[in-house]
Motif scaffolding. Structure first.
Motif, PDB file in Angstrom:
ATOM      1  N   THR A 242       0.018  -0.813  -5.409  1.00 28.46           N
ATOM      2  CA  THR A 242       0.003   0.626  -5.674  1.00 28.46           C
ATOM      3  C   THR A 242       0.704   0.913  -6.990  1.00 28.46           C
ATOM      4  O   THR A 242       1.733   0.291  -7.302  1.00 28.46           O
TER       5      THR A 242
ATOM      6  N   TRP B 148      10.769   0.082   1.300  1.00 28.33           N
ATOM      7  CA  TRP B 148       9.693  -0.392   2.160  1.00 28.33           C
ATOM      8  C   TRP B 148      10.263  -1.423   3.133  1.00 28.33           C
ATOM      9  O   TRP B 148      11.345  -1.983   2.909  1.00 28.33           O
TER      10      TRP B 148
ATOM     11  N   LYS C  26       8.210   4.474   0.915  1.00 30.42           N
ATOM     12  CA  LYS C  26       8.943   5.708   1.181  1.00 30.42           C
ATOM     13  C   LYS C  26       9.617   6.146  -0.109  1.00 30.42           C
ATOM     14  O   LYS C  26      10.382   5.398  -0.712  1.00 30.42           O
TER      15      LYS C  26
ATOM     16  N   SER D  63      -0.008   8.690  -7.124  1.00 31.31           N
ATOM     17  CA  SER D  63      -0.234   7.317  -6.674  1.00 31.31           C
ATOM     18  C   SER D  63      -1.675   6.918  -6.952  1.00 31.31           C
ATOM     19  O   SER D  63      -2.594   7.739  -6.907  1.00 31.31           O
TER      20      SER D  63
ATOM     21  N   GLU E 114       0.834  -1.183   0.000  1.00 34.22           N
ATOM     22  CA  GLU E 114       0.000   0.000   0.000  1.00 34.22           C
ATOM     23  C   GLU E 114       0.878   1.245   0.000  1.00 34.22           C
ATOM     24  O   GLU E 114       2.049   1.199   0.377  1.00 34.22           O
ATOM     25  N   MET E 115       0.285   2.369  -0.390  1.00 37.53           N
ATOM     26  CA  MET E 115       1.058   3.605  -0.505  1.00 37.53           C
ATOM     27  C   MET E 115       1.686   3.996   0.838  1.00 37.53           C
ATOM     28  O   MET E 115       2.809   4.475   0.894  1.00 37.53           O
ATOM     29  N   LYS E 116       0.979   3.767   1.931  1.00 38.89           N
ATOM     30  CA  LYS E 116       1.503   4.179   3.232  1.00 38.89           C
ATOM     31  C   LYS E 116       2.730   3.383   3.642  1.00 38.89           C
ATOM     32  O   LYS E 116       3.482   3.816   4.519  1.00 38.89           O
ATOM     33  N   ALA E 117       2.959   2.220   3.007  1.00 37.78           N
ATOM     34  CA  ALA E 117       4.141   1.416   3.330  1.00 37.78           C
ATOM     35  C   ALA E 117       5.358   1.835   2.533  1.00 37.78           C
ATOM     36  O   ALA E 117       6.474   1.389   2.828  1.00 37.78           O
TER      37      ALA E 117
END
Length: 995
Positions: free
Chosen positions: A231, A250, A214, A224, A209-212
């Protein structure tokens, strides 16, 4: 969907190959009272990607770059599409050169042909080079991708159309490993040294996922979009010049990964096994051995990182005795340094003052026995002496801090001895020191049931995981790995593997098969001379790029058929039909060639048996000038003006010839000989006796280069000469002429060891250049180092087996090395094979040399030689000229005591001197032969006529062999290497004085 897997990897290699190094500020000299400086993590730098278009007056532009990457699990697939724009008024050839990171591999690439992308196909490297160069001579569209040495790759594309564009697609497959902090990082360098007209980037991160994720700050503007299984990141820019690689990282998820796949009716597996880090007790370091590769390429290593590692090792030890072995083309005597209280300033000053010069000899990478720790600092690019890896008396730890390196060779060298590879591109100094002083687990045994040929990426876990691949022999398999730590404690890990459910075996190899082939080829290539056949089979079967193969794109079906290269699948049915039609014709080619060779050798015998006059050449009466002919094209050669006899003839340039010149027709020679044979002999001159001895001396023109650097070296004292050479070397590192000139000075001044070191730099300049390697081998033979020349000429034959010069040169070298039987076999290969038509008369030249050698060395087996061709034709005088440049026309001239000039326009002199057919397409040799020499002085000259090269070199190197009493017991030979600068240049090579 991505293009074929081959294209995919190539692109990733060029961009995502991790073409980045690390930079670490140089730490000050160690002080025992000062704590060690903090260790900084590796800092990515721009890739050493180089794009060459030597003849471009205006830079070739990168109109657009389109990147599509897919990150899934522990692997990244990347595809890069480049559109190149040539703003020049002429067609050009371009070369893209780039290194790859450890573990990365190339599958293929594609070139646009008629607006459609055509994928590349595998071909033997030597065959690929030959085909590419032959086709560029015909101004057709080829492209060639080859691995030069270690992790360096080169893509050649022709043509880049004038005022037009060309589209190339590259692909890669890259394993993704976790670092010491447990993060996985993918990088895409995009600095091509110029702005990119348009940049489009799309990255699919599967399972993330995008939140994972960097992102590098420079690419925070990437858009994104969520996917069903991950993603999608994308961005688009105009006139972009990224200053940093696109970086995505990640957190790693420690889990077992197993992939299977079927290829050509066999199942393969690829697995990654998480192995928790377990370090042993810290080593008490008292005795340290350093093997320091100070060859020319060693200057490109990141010495700041190397010194930071040494500082981390030595500052933590109270008393260490360091034994240093400096290695180049040969190893220097061991020097000992005593480090007390971490003060290693004396050792550091010595290392900082080393001269990086000469070739890399792997046989010299041997550490003294009896050490607590032995380190090899090298890039692994061995190119001198034996190709076999040395055996280390103790575990050898290989340290790499170079962007261009042969990491497979370094890893194999270390692991065979029980050591490991420390890559400073991925480890900082503290992490590397910890790895060396506290060694962790190591695989000591692998057992497999239901599988075979299991290959490990490394014997030690990297990123807390082990990667391995193998071939399945049953539907279910069990692989057992036994690991051992520094204390001898063992642990066992097992893998249960089920065969692939996918039964298709056509199409491109699946991931598991690709990874197995990559790992096996990487191991075999460390001893390539022993495994050449298997490496070739694997490369062809799995479409892999190896040290012995290339990937090529050709313009049309005719070219694939002509060179017997299997085309892409879309063209194979037509290819197989065309090959069947011409198979019968090819089966007869060798026997037809031998029949033609026998007829031509009979012509040579007829010339040799004729009696020619030895008096002064009569001056013909001047004929009235013919009336002018207007507007009539012609290719005829005007006859040279006659020259009166002279005891010391001077050179007169030949009449201009149309370019390109056609080689003389073989049938014309007997008619000329018949005309000359009617002339009277001088009374008392010997006739056809082959045993008549002559008294002759050879004087070679001493090569005295007049460049300022050469004059400076000649005028220097012996004590200062090498320092002056190193001062000049900094600005001449890519100049062949500089190293030839400098080596000549050292040899002539009685410093042969330094002469050899300087000369060996040619092996480092262009690692796959057969022309440059030929020059090096010729000069080594001239210096009396034929044993050093032999492995170089063997390499030339591997690179260019389709060029008869490769076989002849090697045969003559074996003769000089005292192995005449091997020489006979190689010379017969040269004489008996049908070669391309541009190699005029080299078969006759080799046959003459074969018979002369057999006559001088009775008892040799010549049964393989056709009976019609077994006759020695001894000569009083012989001169043979060769050169290093393809598509280049160099002319041999001989002026005899009559002032008679023998050259391409007059190939038979009044007294019977005979010149072989003109070589207008490169390399030579051109041969002058004179059976019975009239007493007097003979001049031998060489002239640069012209070239048809796409890429020019500033100088053409000449190799001349002069012989008296050739084919007789008293044969005397001298050789010389010199050069010409350009069209119209000519030089006096040497003289014969016949008494």
């Amino acid at each position: 969907m991505l293009m074929n897997h081959g294209l995919h990897r190539l692109i990733g290699l060029a961009l995502a190959a991790g073409l980045f190094g690390a930079a670490l500020a140089q730490s000050p000299a160690a002080d025992a009272s000062r704590p060690p400086p903090p260790m900084m993590p590796p800092v990515p730098t721009m890739p050493p990607l180089r794009f060459f278009v030597p003849e471009a007056k205006l830079p070739v532009q990168i109109a657009s770059v389109s990147v599509r990457a897919e990150l899934a699990g522990s692997l990244a697939r990347t595809e890069l599409e480049l559109v190149l724009r040539n703003p020049n008024e002429r067609v050009l050839e371009g070369t893209l050169e780039f290194p790859l990171q450890d573990g990365q591999s190339v599958d293929g690439f594609a070139l646009d042909i008629g607006g459609e992308l055509r994928p590349a196909v595998p071909v033997e490297k030597a065959r690929g080079q030959q085909v590419f160069e032959e086709i560029t001579r015909r101004r057709v569209d080829p492209a060639l991708l080859e691995r030069t040495a270690g992790n360096v790759y080169r893509l050649r594309v022709y043509p880049l159309p004038a005022k037009g564009t060309r589209r190339v697609v590259l692909q890669l497959l890259q394993p993704l490993a976790a670092d010491a902090q447990g993060r996985v990082q993918w990088q895409l360098p995009l600095d091509f040294g110029q702005a990119i007209g348009k940049l489009d980037l799309a990255v699919s991160a599967r399972g993330l996922e995008m939140k994972a994720l960097k992102l590098d700050p420079e690419f925070q503007d990437a858009a994104s979009k969520p996917l069903d299984d991950g993603t999608l990141l994308s961005l688009s820019r105009q006139d972009s010049r990224p200053q940093r690689p696109f970086t995505l990282s990640w957190a790693a998820v420690p889990r077992q990964v197993i992939s299977t796949g079927r290829h050509e009716e066999r199942d393969y597996f690829y697995a990654e096994l998480p192995v928790p880090e377990q370090r042993g007790p810290r080593l008490a370091l008292r005795r340290l051995a350093l093997v320091w590769d100070a060859s020319g390429s060693g200057a490109q290593r990141d010495h700041d990182r190397e010194f930071a590692l040494l500082e981390a090792l030595l500052l933590g030890s109270s008393q260490v005795d360091v034994q240093l072995v400096v290695s180049r083309d040969a190893a220097e005597p061991v020097r000992t340094f005593s480090v007390r209280g971490g003060d290693w300033r004396e050792l550091r000053r010595h290392l900082e003052g080393l001269a990086y010069d000469g070739a890399s000899n792997a046989a010299a990478w041997v550490a003294p026995a009896g050490q607590d720790l032995a380190l090899l600092f090298s890039d692994g690019l061995a190119n001198w002496g034996s190709p076999q890896l040395p055996r280390s008396p103790a575990p050898l730890q290989a340290v790499s801090a170079a962007q261009r390196a042969d990491l497979s060779r370094l890893r194999q060298l270390a692991e065979v001895s029980g050591g490991t590879l420390v890559n400073l591109a991925t480890l900082d100094a503290a992490e590397a020191a910890e790895t060396l002083l506290r060694p962790g687990l190591r695989v000591v045994d692998v057992k497999a049931e239901g599988a075979e040929l299991v290959e490990l990426a490394s014997q030690r876990p990297e990123g807390a995981r082990l990667a391995l691949a193998g071939r399945l022999t049953a539907a279910e398999a069990m692989v057992t790995l036994q690991l051992q730590d520094a204390r001898g404690r063992k642990q066992v890990h097992t893998l249960s593997i089920s065969g692939s459910r996918e039964r298709r075996s056509d199409g491109p190899p699946p991931l598991a098969a690709q990874r197995w082939a990559d790992l096996r080829i990487a191991r075999l290539e460390t001893q390539a001379s022993l495994h050449r056949a298997e490496i070739k089979r694997l490369g062809q079967q799995f479409h892999r790029l190896t040290s012995g193969s290339s990937l090529i794109v050709l313009d049309n079906l005719v070219d694939y058929v002509r060179y017997e290269i299997m085309p892409p699948p879309s063209m194979r049915q037509a290819y197989e039909a065309a090959m069947a039609r011409q198979l019968g014709q090819r089966q007869q080619s060798r026997s037809m060639h031998l029949d033609r060779l026998a007829r031509r050798y009979e012509e040579r015998i007829s010339w040799w048996e004729r009696e020619f006059p030895k008096d002064g050449k009569p001056v013909p009466k001047r004929a009235p000038a013919p009336p002018p002919v207007l507007n009539t094209p012609t290719t005829s050669m005007p006859a040279p003006a006659p020259i009166a006899a002279s005891p010391a003839p001077s050179f007169i340039a030949p009449p201009p010839a149309p370019a390109p010149r056609a080689a003389p027709v073989a049938a014309a020679a007997p008619a000329m000989m018949a005309e000359v044979a009617t002339r009277a002999r001088v009374d008392g001159m010997p006739g056809s006796s082959a045993s008549t001895a002559i008294v002759a001396s050879i004087q070679l023109q001493q090569w005295q280069p007049d460049a300022p650097h050469a004059r400076r070296l000649r005028e220097a004292s012996a004590a200062q000469r090498y320092a002056i050479y190193m001062d000049e070397r900094a600005g001449q590192a890519r100049s062949t002429a500089f190293f030839l000139d400098a080596a000549e000075v050292f040899f002539s001044k009685g410093q042969p060891e330094l002469g050899l070191r300087v000369l060996s730099n040619l092996a480092e300049m262009e690692l796959e250049s057969r022309a440059l390697l030929r020059v090096l081998a010729y000069r080594l033979q001239q210096a009396g180092q034929v044993n050093l020349a032999l492995p170089i000429l063997e390499r030339v034959r591997e690179l260019a087996p389709e060029e008869p010069q490769s076989w002849r040169d090697l045969g003559l070298a074996y003769a000089a090395a005292g192995q005449p039987q091997r020489a006979i076999e190689l010379l017969w290969d040269c004489a008996s094979r049908p070669w391309d038509g541009r190699f005029a008369d080299i078969d006759i030249t080799a046959l003459v040399e074969l018979n002369a050698l057999a006559a001088r060395k009775p008892g040799l087996d010549v049964s393989m030689v056709d009976a019609r061709l077994r006759r020695n034709l001894p000569l009083d005088v012989r001169a043979v000229l060769g050169w290093d440049a393809d598509n280049t026309d160099i002319d041999l001239w001989v002026v005899d005591p009559n002032g008679d000039r023998t050259h391409y326009a007059a190939p038979l002199s009044y007294q019977g001197g005979k010149l072989s057919r003109d070589f207008t397409g490169g390399y030579g040799p051109e041969e002058f032969a004179l059976r019975l020499a009239k007493p007097g002085r003979y001049e031998v000259r060489a002239q640069f006529f012209g070239h048809q090269q796409q890429i020019l070199t500033p100088h053409t190197t000449l190799m001349l062999w002069l012989a008296t009493g050739f084919g007789k017991p008293d044969q005397k030979d001298q050789q010389i290497v010199l050069r010409l600068s350009g069209r119209g240049d000519q030089v006096l090579v040497g003289t014969f004085e016949v008494k």
